[in-house]
Design a protein around this motif. Structure first.
Motif, mmCIF file in Angstrom:
data_model
loop_
_atom_site.group_PDB
_atom_site.id
_atom_site.type_symbol
_atom_site.label_atom_id
_atom_site.label_comp_id
_atom_site.label_asym_id
_atom_site.label_seq_id
_atom_site.Cartn_x
_atom_site.Cartn_y
_atom_site.Cartn_z
ATOM 1 N N GLU A 293 37.824 38.435 38.815
ATOM 2 C CA GLU A 293 38.608 39.681 38.817
ATOM 3 C C GLU A 293 39.396 39.774 37.509
ATOM 4 N N PRO A 294 38.709 40.135 36.419
ATOM 5 C CA PRO A 294 39.361 40.114 35.099
ATOM 6 C C PRO A 294 40.440 41.174 34.915
ATOM 7 N N GLY A 295 40.565 42.118 35.826
ATOM 8 C CA GLY A 295 41.539 43.175 35.652
ATOM 9 C C GLY A 295 42.897 42.918 36.275
ATOM 10 N N LEU A 296 43.093 41.783 36.940
ATOM 11 C CA LEU A 296 44.363 41.502 37.610
ATOM 12 C C LEU A 296 45.298 40.736 36.673
ATOM 13 N N SER A 297 46.421 41.357 36.315
ATOM 14 C CA SER A 297 47.337 40.734 35.351
ATOM 15 C C SER A 297 47.956 39.458 35.907
ATOM 16 N N GLU A 298 48.221 39.424 37.204
ATOM 17 C CA GLU A 298 48.876 38.261 37.794
ATOM 18 C C GLU A 298 48.054 36.994 37.589
ATOM 19 N N ILE A 299 46.735 37.128 37.731
ATOM 20 C CA ILE A 299 45.868 35.957 37.562
ATOM 21 C C ILE A 299 45.962 35.436 36.133
ATOM 22 N N HIS A 300 45.898 36.341 35.160
ATOM 23 C CA HIS A 300 45.938 35.914 33.761
ATOM 24 C C HIS A 300 47.293 35.307 33.395
ATOM 25 N N GLU A 301 48.362 35.861 33.965
ATOM 26 C CA GLU A 301 49.677 35.262 33.688
ATOM 27 C C GLU A 301 49.750 33.851 34.252
ATOM 28 N N HIS A 302 49.285 33.670 35.482
ATOM 29 C CA HIS A 302 49.276 32.331 36.077
ATOM 30 C C HIS A 302 48.449 31.369 35.235
ATOM 31 N N LEU A 303 47.278 31.825 34.799
ATOM 32 C CA LEU A 303 46.412 30.970 33.989
ATOM 33 C C LEU A 303 47.105 30.606 32.675
ATOM 34 N N GLY A 304 47.763 31.581 32.055
ATOM 35 C CA GLY A 304 48.478 31.301 30.810
ATOM 36 C C GLY A 304 49.570 30.262 31.003
ATOM 37 N N ASP A 305 50.339 30.372 32.090
ATOM 38 C CA ASP A 305 51.404 29.398 32.359
ATOM 39 C C ASP A 305 50.827 27.995 32.539
ATOM 40 N N ALA A 306 49.695 27.926 33.264
ATOM 41 C CA ALA A 306 49.087 26.610 33.504
ATOM 42 C C ALA A 306 48.544 26.028 32.206
#
Length: 526
Positions: free
Chosen positions: A469-482
């Motif tokens: 789901e490349p369009g969900l900002s929450e996922i990308h933010e979580h991935l960036g933090d990790a």
């Protein structure tokens, strides 16, 4: 020169009307050019297409008949076929043979025209002979059942009903109601009512209507009505990402073929909304009678359209009016709660969802109770009322302990607050096991792993969620933090940049700060 200036001006006005989402005006303007001997075929084709999109079928039929048959598009050919069927000329149409583009409809229309003349056995035989290469082959059992019910052959139709309903996708309620009416019309009211059981509000409405009818009649008995069902099913099977013009045109033809097809009305409302024709959608959704089994779906569609148009205050006023008009229906309270939630008035939304709980407790038909408690809990959590929210969410969990949505929501809410982390991770892991393809739940699992210190494992899980789901900002933010926590700071900034694409304002500010200064306790995702 005066003619040329006038024609050019009219052509520009027609294009402007079409671009502005006013196909009715565009069709009239194009038609005024098409009727002039100096106008070309291109203008005529545009006028015809716009007339169909506008639902102006008298104009569309006049234009279609004036053009050479070989130049007509699929939508216009469908319209001419529908008109022939409505005019009682279906047999001649089938004998003449359909154009190549419509050949897949031929066995269905032949079956229906035979049935209309009392030759239902021959019609059923035609359906039985449909090959698997026909794109609508999966609908043959449904139409066979409808023809048998119209002929009064209920015992032969019954084995076909449940398989047809199971294959109907978004049309299952429509088929249940049609089948129930067909059975009741032949004296098998109990068998018909059995198809309308359960919590679904549309089926509940249909059951009440059928119980009150002294002389039930089948809903689908003619070739034109059969074509309407075929076109509606065809549109529902088209890719949702497809250009909306063709689905919209076919649905307009379906409604023309059978003006009583309320499923086509609902579908047309969705397509008009998707095309930005909000006023047309709302006007259409308001045409359903109060006694229609589909009235709740029409009201849902109207509210959804108003919200999509940014008319939130109007949506709220309508939702409140529905509650005041018929406050004993859970669907009205749920609709009000959804509007308030969309307006971020979460505490008021929770009160509205509580109203649904109360009327359901009093015996009114509604969805599974756990869904309402989940909505109420989510609204309370958004309102900052965590103790009350947790109580509502735990109640939903007790009612549906295996539901992945419940497991994920309660687990993630606890995760965000740093409460019962081991239990929260276990709940989310179970949700992911039950719904492995749900990217939001996969994201929750990755974030739970991160919160529990399993950074490497979390990155792999979050990367899987982001790919799904490349369009969900929450996922990308979580991935960036990790990634940043793992020392992969360059990759982290790429992930945060992806989050910015669809992030809301408050999230956008936090993510932008991280891109500039890196991850800090103040900018960490909750």
């Amino acid at each position: 020169m005066d003619f040329l200036r006038s024609s050019a001006s009219t052509f520009v006005a027609a294009r402007a009307a079409a671009s502005a989402g006013d196909p009715r005006r565009a069709a009239i303007l194009y038609a005024s050019l098409a009727s002039d001997p100096e106008a070309n075929r291109f203008v005529g084709e545009r006028a015809l297409g716009q007339a169909i999109l506008a639902g102006d079928m008298p104009l569309a039929l006049r234009l279609a008949r004036a053009q050479p048959g070989e130049t007509l598009g699929v939508d216009a050919r469908m319209l001419l076929a529908a008109d022939a069927l409505r005019s009682g000329k279906g047999a001649a149409l089938v004998e003449r043979g359909l154009p190549t583009e419509l050949r897949f409809l031929e066995p269905f229309l032949k079956a229906w025209t035979l049935a209309e003349r009392g030759r239902w056995r021959d019609g059923v035989a035609v359906l039985d002979a449909i090959g698997r290469d026909n794109m609508l082959a999966g609908l043959a059992p449904e139409h066979k059942a409808l023809i048998l019910l119209a002929a009064g052959r209920t015992s032969e139709a019954k084995p076909l009903l449940e398989p047809a309903i199971a294959a109907a996708r978004g049309r299952s309620n429509r088929l249940r109601i049609a089948f129930a009416a067909g059975l009741a019309a032949k004296g098998e009211r109990d068998a018909g009512m059995a198809l309308l059981g359960g919590r679904d509000v549309t089926l509940h409405n249909a059951a009440a209507s059928l119980a009150a009818e002294r002389r039930p009649r089948p809903l689908i008995t003619t070739a034109a009505q059969g074509l309407s069902e075929l076109l509606t099913a065809l549109v529902l099977n088209l890719d949702e990402d497809e250009e909306p013009a063709l689905p919209l045109a076919l649905t307009q033809v379906a409604r023309f073929a059978d003006p009583a097809n309320e499923q086509a009305v609902l579908l047309l409302g969705v397509l008009l909304e998707r095309s930005g024709r909000f006023d047309d959608a709302i006007m259409l959704q308001r045409t359903l009678a109060e006694r229609s089994p589909f009235i709740d779906e029409a009201r849902d569609g109207e509210i959804r359209t108003l919200l999509a148009a940014g008319r939130k205050d109007e949506a709220l006023a309508r939702a409140k009016a529905f509650v005041a008009e018929d406050g004993q229906q859970p669907s009205d309270w749920l609709r009000l709660g959804d509007v308030l939630d969309a307006m971020k008035r979460h505490e008021e939304a929770a009160v509205a969802y509580g109203g649904a709980v109360q009327v359901m407790a009093a015996g009114a038909a509604g969805p599974e109770p756990w869904t309402v408690h989940l909505l109420r809990g989510a609204a309370l959590e958004q309102a900052g009322k965590w103790p009350q929210a947790e109580s509502a969410l735990e109640l939903a969990y007790r009612m549906a302990p295996e539901n992945p949505t419940v497991l994920n929501y309660l687990g993630y809410a606890r995760l965000e607050r740093g409460e019962k982390l081991a239990e929260a991770e276990a709940m989310i892991a179970e949700a992911s096991r039950r719904a492995p393809n749900d990217a939001s739940i996969t994201d929750s699992l990755g974030w739970a792993q991160f919160k529990r210190g399993k950074v490497t494992e979390a990155i792999a899980t979050l990367q899987r969620a982001a790919a799904a789901e490349p369009g969900l900002s929450e996922i990308h933010e979580h991935l960036g933090d990790a990634l940043y926590t793992a020392g992969r700071k360059y990759e982290a900034r790429f992930a945060w940049a992806a989050a910015l694409v669809s992030a809301e304002d408050d999230v956008s500010a936090r993510v932008s700060a991280k891109i500039g200064a890196g991850l800090t306790p103040a900018t960490a995702a909750p």
